[in-house]
Write a protein that holds these residues in place. Structure first.
Motif, PDB file in Angstrom:
ATOM      1  N   PHE A 188      -8.851  79.146  23.274  1.00 32.99           N
ATOM      2  CA  PHE A 188      -8.070  77.754  23.388  1.00 32.99           C
ATOM      3  C   PHE A 188      -7.192  77.499  22.298  1.00 32.99           C
ATOM      4  O   PHE A 188      -6.552  76.281  22.685  1.00 32.99           O
ATOM      5  CB  PHE A 188      -9.292  76.748  22.925  1.00 32.99           C
ATOM      6  N   GLY A 189      -6.665  78.571  21.675  1.00 29.89           N
ATOM      7  CA  GLY A 189      -5.772  78.432  20.657  1.00 29.89           C
ATOM      8  C   GLY A 189      -6.110  77.486  19.550  1.00 29.89           C
ATOM      9  O   GLY A 189      -5.196  76.714  18.843  1.00 29.89           O
ATOM     10  N   PHE A 190      -7.193  77.202  19.323  1.00 33.17           N
ATOM     11  CA  PHE A 190      -7.707  76.357  18.097  1.00 33.17           C
ATOM     12  C   PHE A 190      -7.573  77.062  16.617  1.00 33.17           C
ATOM     13  O   PHE A 190      -7.479  76.439  15.706  1.00 33.17           O
ATOM     14  CB  PHE A 190      -9.109  75.805  18.091  1.00 33.17           C
ATOM     15  N   SER A 191      -7.791  78.359  16.704  1.00 34.32           N
ATOM     16  CA  SER A 191      -7.406  79.007  15.513  1.00 34.32           C
ATOM     17  C   SER A 191      -6.753  80.554  16.030  1.00 34.32           C
ATOM     18  O   SER A 191      -6.976  81.106  16.899  1.00 34.32           O
ATOM     19  CB  SER A 191      -8.826  79.406  14.988  1.00 34.32           C
ATOM     20  N   ARG A 192      -6.030  81.060  14.978  1.00 30.45           N
ATOM     21  CA  ARG A 192      -5.417  82.263  15.100  1.00 30.45           C
ATOM     22  C   ARG A 192      -5.955  83.302  14.233  1.00 30.45           C
ATOM     23  O   ARG A 192      -5.657  84.463  14.220  1.00 30.45           O
ATOM     24  CB  ARG A 192      -3.869  82.107  14.824  1.00 30.45           C
ATOM     25  N   HIS A 193      -6.859  82.870  13.772  1.00 23.49           N
ATOM     26  CA  HIS A 193      -7.677  83.958  12.871  1.00 23.49           C
ATOM     27  C   HIS A 193      -8.761  84.593  13.562  1.00 23.49           C
ATOM     28  O   HIS A 193      -9.334  84.203  14.476  1.00 23.49           O
ATOM     29  CB  HIS A 193      -8.139  83.124  11.646  1.00 23.49           C
ATOM     30  N   ALA A 194      -9.195  85.784  12.970  1.00 21.83           N
ATOM     31  CA  ALA A 194     -10.275  86.600  13.296  1.00 21.83           C
ATOM     32  C   ALA A 194     -11.422  86.439  12.388  1.00 21.83           C
ATOM     33  O   ALA A 194     -12.629  86.648  12.862  1.00 21.83           O
ATOM     34  CB  ALA A 194      -9.749  88.061  13.427  1.00 21.83           C
ATOM     35  N   ASP A 195     -11.294  85.978  11.439  1.00 24.43           N
ATOM     36  CA  ASP A 195     -12.337  86.022  10.228  1.00 24.43           C
ATOM     37  C   ASP A 195     -13.119  84.482  10.478  1.00 24.43           C
ATOM     38  O   ASP A 195     -12.287  83.439  10.404  1.00 24.43           O
ATOM     39  CB  ASP A 195     -11.636  85.801   8.788  1.00 24.43           C
ATOM     40  N   PRO A 196     -14.382  84.499  10.750  1.00 20.39           N
ATOM     41  CA  PRO A 196     -15.107  83.614  10.918  1.00 20.39           C
ATOM     42  C   PRO A 196     -15.073  82.382   9.927  1.00 20.39           C
ATOM     43  O   PRO A 196     -15.058  81.114  10.290  1.00 20.39           O
ATOM     44  CB  PRO A 196     -16.655  84.030  10.969  1.00 20.39           C
ATOM     45  N   VAL A 197     -14.882  82.760   8.900  1.00 20.58           N
ATOM     46  CA  VAL A 197     -14.793  81.524   7.662  1.00 20.58           C
ATOM     47  C   VAL A 197     -13.405  80.876   7.996  1.00 20.58           C
ATOM     48  O   VAL A 197     -13.517  79.583   7.819  1.00 20.58           O
ATOM     49  CB  VAL A 197     -14.841  82.303   6.285  1.00 20.58           C
ATOM     50  N   LYS A 198     -12.333  81.587   8.217  1.00 15.37           N
ATOM     51  CA  LYS A 198     -11.087  81.006   8.509  1.00 15.37           C
ATOM     52  C   LYS A 198     -11.204  80.050   9.871  1.00 15.37           C
ATOM     53  O   LYS A 198     -10.529  79.070   9.844  1.00 15.37           O
ATOM     54  CB  LYS A 198     -10.060  81.746   8.424  1.00 15.37           C
ATOM     55  N   ILE A 199     -11.920  80.567  10.645  1.00 19.39           N
ATOM     56  CA  ILE A 199     -11.837  79.851  11.957  1.00 19.39           C
ATOM     57  C   ILE A 199     -12.719  78.611  11.832  1.00 19.39           C
ATOM     58  O   ILE A 199     -12.341  77.553  12.228  1.00 19.39           O
ATOM     59  CB  ILE A 199     -12.753  80.902  13.170  1.00 19.39           C
ATOM     60  N   GLU A 200     -13.738  78.749  11.200  1.00 21.00           N
ATOM     61  CA  GLU A 200     -14.342  77.592  10.818  1.00 21.00           C
ATOM     62  C   GLU A 200     -13.698  76.323  10.161  1.00 21.00           C
ATOM     63  O   GLU A 200     -13.781  75.389  10.580  1.00 21.00           O
ATOM     64  CB  GLU A 200     -15.715  78.058   9.947  1.00 21.00           C
ATOM     65  N   GLN A 201     -12.927  76.979   9.110  1.00 21.21           N
ATOM     66  CA  GLN A 201     -12.007  75.857   8.576  1.00 21.21           C
ATOM     67  C   GLN A 201     -10.782  75.351   9.265  1.00 21.21           C
ATOM     68  O   GLN A 201     -10.629  74.057   9.514  1.00 21.21           O
ATOM     69  CB  GLN A 201     -11.077  76.745   7.475  1.00 21.21           C
ATOM     70  N   ASP A 202     -10.536  76.032  10.311  1.00 20.10           N
ATOM     71  CA  ASP A 202      -9.679  75.431  11.354  1.00 20.10           C
ATOM     72  C   ASP A 202     -10.271  74.394  12.316  1.00 20.10           C
ATOM     73  O   ASP A 202      -9.545  73.491  12.694  1.00 20.10           O
ATOM     74  CB  ASP A 202      -8.791  76.612  12.340  1.00 20.10           C
ATOM     75  N   LEU A 203     -11.354  74.746  12.535  1.00 28.29           N
ATOM     76  CA  LEU A 203     -12.133  73.853  13.529  1.00 28.29           C
ATOM     77  C   LEU A 203     -12.612  72.561  12.775  1.00 28.29           C
ATOM     78  O   LEU A 203     -12.513  71.480  13.193  1.00 28.29           O
ATOM     79  CB  LEU A 203     -13.441  74.575  14.183  1.00 28.29           C
ATOM     80  N   MET A 204     -13.011  72.920  11.482  1.00 28.26           N
ATOM     81  CA  MET A 204     -13.248  71.677  10.657  1.00 28.26           C
ATOM     82  C   MET A 204     -12.005  70.718  10.442  1.00 28.26           C
ATOM     83  O   MET A 204     -12.221  69.297  10.369  1.00 28.26           O
ATOM     84  CB  MET A 204     -13.772  71.955   9.375  1.00 28.26           C
TER      85      MET A 204
END
Ligand code: SF4
Length: 217
Positions: A156-172
């Motif tokens: 969906f392009g909500f995060s460009r990261h592969a690291d779950p912690v960084k993805i979580e921050q982007d979604l938050m």
């Protein structure tokens, strides 16, 4: 691909969220649990295992082991055998015994309800703690990033990261806090129904017009 502006991304996220909420009105945690302790044990068992299998195992498990002391005192080999079919059973049994001992010794026999305290339990990382906090305590402290959430956040392009912690921050950053727990359920349901790992069904996907990966994933 040109970087999407923050405003557009936020708007697109809101629209995708609304579509998913409408498409999956029953989205919720599929691990059956009657209290925070059962939620914790089921979540530890769910690593590398389907929710369906965990629910089957837990049905008899929670009849046999009713409290942290029952798990902590289980004879060597017995718990391992009881959870064998969930996979990685030696490690899971070790973590469950360790978590239960700590719950008894340091938290008065009750599963703690803060991120900080949950993370001190053996076998509990941020994902497990988020599942327990969001689903058993109704606390939105973070967003569960499992394999579906990780994959869909990227598509969906909500995060460009592969690291779950960084993805979580982007979604938050994109999602209002009150919706954090539901967001991961919605993404998980969508990941199972349409946006599967191997063969996403983009032509039928209700969010395809808002997805930069439509037809390319
Ligand atoms: S359009 Fe395709 S890639 Fe995008 S969310 Fe839907 S199924 Fe997944």
């Amino acid at each position: 691909m040109a970087k999407e502006s923050k405003e557009n991304l936020a708007r697109r996220f809101g629209k995708v969220y609304a579509i998913l909420e409408k498409t999956y009105p029953d989205a919720k945690c599929r691990l059956e649990h009657g209290n925070p302790f059962e939620m914790l044990i089921a979540t530890i068992l769910s690593a590398q295992c389907t929710d369906e299998r965990v629910n089957i195992v837990c049905k008899s498990l929670f009849r046999k082991y009713r409290c942290p002391a029952d798990f902590a005192a289980s004879p060597p080999g017995q718990l391992e055998n009881d959870i064998r079919s969930t996979g990685f059973f030696n490690n899971k049994a070790k973590n469950i015994r360790g978590a239960c001992s700590k719950i008894i010794g340091e938290f008065g026999g009750k599963v703690p309800d803060t991120m900080e305290q949950l993370l001190t339990l053996p076998g509990v990382a941020r994902k497990t703690a988020n599942v327990v906090l969001g689903n058993a305590f109704g606390k939105n402290e973070g967003i569960v990033v499992d394999t579906h959430v990780l994959r869909l956040a990227g598509r969906f392009g909500f995060s460009r990261h592969a690291d779950p912690v960084k993805i979580e921050q982007d979604l938050m950053a994109l999602c209002p806090r009150k919706n954090w727990a539901l967001l991961s359920h919605l993404l998980i349901f969508h990941g199972r129904a349409y946006c599967t790992a191997r063969k996403p069904d983009c032509p039928e996907c209700p969010a395809s017009k808002l997805c930069p990966s439509a037809g390319k994933a």
